[in-house]
Scaffold this motif. Structure first.
Motif, PDB file in Angstrom:
ATOM      1  N   CYS A  87      -9.307 -11.258  11.858  1.00 45.27           N
ATOM      2  CA  CYS A  87      -9.466 -11.401  10.405  1.00 45.27           C
ATOM      3  C   CYS A  87     -10.873 -11.875  10.066  1.00 45.27           C
ATOM      4  O   CYS A  87     -11.521 -11.327   9.172  1.00 45.27           O
ATOM      5  CB  CYS A  87      -8.434 -12.383   9.842  1.00 45.27           C
ATOM      6  SG  CYS A  87      -6.743 -11.762   9.787  1.00 45.27           S
ATOM      7  N   SER A 112       0.849  -1.185   0.000  1.00 45.43           N
ATOM      8  CA  SER A 112       0.000   0.000   0.000  1.00 45.43           C
ATOM      9  C   SER A 112       0.887   1.239   0.000  1.00 45.43           C
ATOM     10  O   SER A 112       2.099   1.140   0.219  1.00 45.43           O
ATOM     11  CB  SER A 112      -0.892  -0.006   1.245  1.00 45.43           C
ATOM     12  OG  SER A 112      -1.841   1.027   1.194  1.00 45.43           O
ATOM     13  N   LYS A 138     -11.738  -4.289   7.956  1.00 44.83           N
ATOM     14  CA  LYS A 138     -11.543  -4.867   6.631  1.00 44.83           C
ATOM     15  C   LYS A 138     -11.948  -3.853   5.557  1.00 44.83           C
ATOM     16  O   LYS A 138     -13.014  -3.254   5.625  1.00 44.83           O
ATOM     17  CB  LYS A 138     -12.372  -6.146   6.489  1.00 44.83           C
ATOM     18  CG  LYS A 138     -12.181  -6.846   5.169  1.00 44.83           C
ATOM     19  CD  LYS A 138     -12.991  -8.122   5.122  1.00 44.83           C
ATOM     20  CE  LYS A 138     -12.753  -8.822   3.799  1.00 44.83           C
ATOM     21  NZ  LYS A 138     -13.510 -10.077   3.726  1.00 44.83           N
ATOM     22  N   GLY A 139     -11.047  -3.643   4.598  1.00 46.45           N
ATOM     23  CA  GLY A 139     -11.318  -2.698   3.520  1.00 46.45           C
ATOM     24  C   GLY A 139     -11.119  -1.252   3.919  1.00 46.45           C
ATOM     25  O   GLY A 139     -11.423  -0.352   3.140  1.00 46.45           O
ATOM     26  N   TYR A 176      -8.102  -1.806  13.016  1.00 51.68           N
ATOM     27  CA  TYR A 176      -8.289  -2.513  11.751  1.00 51.68           C
ATOM     28  C   TYR A 176      -9.760  -2.693  11.453  1.00 51.68           C
ATOM     29  O   TYR A 176     -10.524  -3.154  12.317  1.00 51.68           O
ATOM     30  CB  TYR A 176      -7.624  -3.891  11.799  1.00 51.68           C
ATOM     31  CG  TYR A 176      -8.016  -4.773  10.634  1.00 51.68           C
ATOM     32  CD1 TYR A 176      -7.579  -4.475   9.347  1.00 51.68           C
ATOM     33  CD2 TYR A 176      -8.824  -5.889  10.810  1.00 51.68           C
ATOM     34  CE1 TYR A 176      -7.947  -5.275   8.273  1.00 51.68           C
ATOM     35  CE2 TYR A 176      -9.188  -6.691   9.740  1.00 51.68           C
ATOM     36  CZ  TYR A 176      -8.751  -6.378   8.481  1.00 51.68           C
ATOM     37  OH  TYR A 176      -9.111  -7.152   7.409  1.00 51.68           O
ATOM     38  N   ASP A 211      -5.390  -6.637   5.466  1.00 58.43           N
ATOM     39  CA  ASP A 211      -6.300  -7.319   4.536  1.00 58.43           C
ATOM     40  C   ASP A 211      -5.569  -8.419   3.780  1.00 58.43           C
ATOM     41  O   ASP A 211      -6.079  -9.529   3.620  1.00 58.43           O
ATOM     42  CB  ASP A 211      -6.903  -6.337   3.533  1.00 58.43           C
ATOM     43  CG  ASP A 211      -8.022  -5.488   4.105  1.00 58.43           C
ATOM     44  OD1 ASP A 211      -8.561  -5.837   5.175  1.00 58.43           O
ATOM     45  OD2 ASP A 211      -8.364  -4.473   3.462  1.00 58.43           O
ATOM     46  N   GLY A 252     -13.458  -9.207  10.691  1.00 55.80           N
ATOM     47  CA  GLY A 252     -13.365  -8.058   9.787  1.00 55.80           C
ATOM     48  C   GLY A 252     -13.023  -6.759  10.501  1.00 55.80           C
ATOM     49  O   GLY A 252     -13.062  -5.693   9.903  1.00 55.80           O
ATOM     50  N   TYR A 253     -12.668  -6.845  11.763  1.00 51.85           N
ATOM     51  CA  TYR A 253     -12.231  -5.663  12.516  1.00 51.85           C
ATOM     52  C   TYR A 253     -11.428  -6.109  13.733  1.00 51.85           C
ATOM     53  O   TYR A 253     -11.515  -7.260  14.155  1.00 51.85           O
ATOM     54  CB  TYR A 253     -13.416  -4.800  12.958  1.00 51.85           C
ATOM     55  CG  TYR A 253     -14.307  -5.461  13.980  1.00 51.85           C
ATOM     56  CD1 TYR A 253     -14.095  -5.270  15.339  1.00 51.85           C
ATOM     57  CD2 TYR A 253     -15.351  -6.282  13.575  1.00 51.85           C
ATOM     58  CE1 TYR A 253     -14.903  -5.887  16.281  1.00 51.85           C
ATOM     59  CE2 TYR A 253     -16.162  -6.913  14.509  1.00 51.85           C
ATOM     60  CZ  TYR A 253     -15.933  -6.709  15.848  1.00 51.85           C
ATOM     61  OH  TYR A 253     -16.729  -7.332  16.782  1.00 51.85           O
ATOM     62  N   ALA A 295      -4.330  -1.075   7.359  1.00 55.27           N
ATOM     63  CA  ALA A 295      -5.496  -1.928   7.093  1.00 55.27           C
ATOM     64  C   ALA A 295      -5.319  -2.676   5.769  1.00 55.27           C
ATOM     65  O   ALA A 295      -5.688  -3.852   5.666  1.00 55.27           O
ATOM     66  CB  ALA A 295      -6.776  -1.101   7.074  1.00 55.27           C
ATOM     67  N   ALA A 296      -4.733  -2.027   4.777  1.00 56.61           N
ATOM     68  CA  ALA A 296      -4.496  -2.690   3.491  1.00 56.61           C
ATOM     69  C   ALA A 296      -3.539  -3.861   3.662  1.00 56.61           C
ATOM     70  O   ALA A 296      -3.749  -4.938   3.097  1.00 56.61           O
ATOM     71  CB  ALA A 296      -3.949  -1.689   2.474  1.00 56.61           C
ATOM     72  N   CYS A 349      -4.608 -11.272   6.118  1.00 58.77           N
ATOM     73  CA  CYS A 349      -5.790 -12.061   6.504  1.00 58.77           C
ATOM     74  C   CYS A 349      -6.213 -13.048   5.416  1.00 58.77           C
ATOM     75  O   CYS A 349      -6.857 -14.055   5.742  1.00 58.77           O
ATOM     76  CB  CYS A 349      -6.959 -11.125   6.837  1.00 58.77           C
ATOM     77  SG  CYS A 349      -6.817 -10.309   8.444  1.00 58.77           S
ATOM     78  N   ILE A 350      -5.870 -12.823   4.173  1.00 59.29           N
ATOM     79  CA  ILE A 350      -6.303 -13.761   3.115  1.00 59.29           C
ATOM     80  C   ILE A 350      -5.250 -14.805   2.757  1.00 59.29           C
ATOM     81  O   ILE A 350      -5.535 -15.720   1.996  1.00 59.29           O
ATOM     82  CB  ILE A 350      -6.761 -13.016   1.836  1.00 59.29           C
ATOM     83  CG1 ILE A 350      -5.613 -12.242   1.208  1.00 59.29           C
ATOM     84  CG2 ILE A 350      -7.956 -12.129   2.117  1.00 59.29           C
ATOM     85  CD1 ILE A 350      -5.921 -11.680  -0.171  1.00 59.29           C
TER      86      ILE A 350
END
Length: 127
Positions: free
Chosen positions: A83, A33, A107-108, A105, A118, A86-87, A114-115, A121-122
């Protein structure tokens, strides 16, 4: 007269365009990012999942518009639970393992932290 106005408008809009700075290419690091002040990179292969906590090494490289800052390294962590929710909170440690700071954090979210979270987390660490 119409042609002159159109040509003038095109020239003015072209003159006002500002090209964003290209991020430096760093061997062994992936750009995650950036902002107008800093580029955030993740160390390739540094990600891991230990006891429900995901982590990776990150590097912050200042842009040319931020010349008074130096390169900074840290290890960022986020839990699997955060994760999945989402927060939560991203924690940062210096390379000696001492807690440095935390960041919220979502998500998105729009922050560079946060980027990075994200992406962390994936990552599928089961492979």
């Amino acid at each position: 007269m119409k042609i002159n106005l159109i040509v003038g408008a095109v020239l003015l809009s072209t003159a006002m365009c500002v090209k964003a700075e290209d991020p430096p290419i760093l061997e062994g690091w992936a750009l995650v990012s950036s902002s107008n002040l800093i580029f955030e990179y993740a160390k390739k292969g540094s990600g891991e999942l230990v006891k429900g906590t995901r982590s990776m090494l990150v590097q912050y490289v200042p842009s040319s518009s931020n010349p008074n800052q130096s390169v900074m390294f840290s290890k960022m962590t986020i839990t699997d639970r955060e994760c999945k929710n989402g927060y939560g909170v991203i924690k940062f440690y210096d390379l000696s393992g001492q807690f440095a700071y935390k960041a919220d954090y979502v998500k998105g979210g729009g922050s560079i932290s946060a980027a990075a979270a994200d992406i962390l987390c994936i990552v599928d660490f089961t492979k």
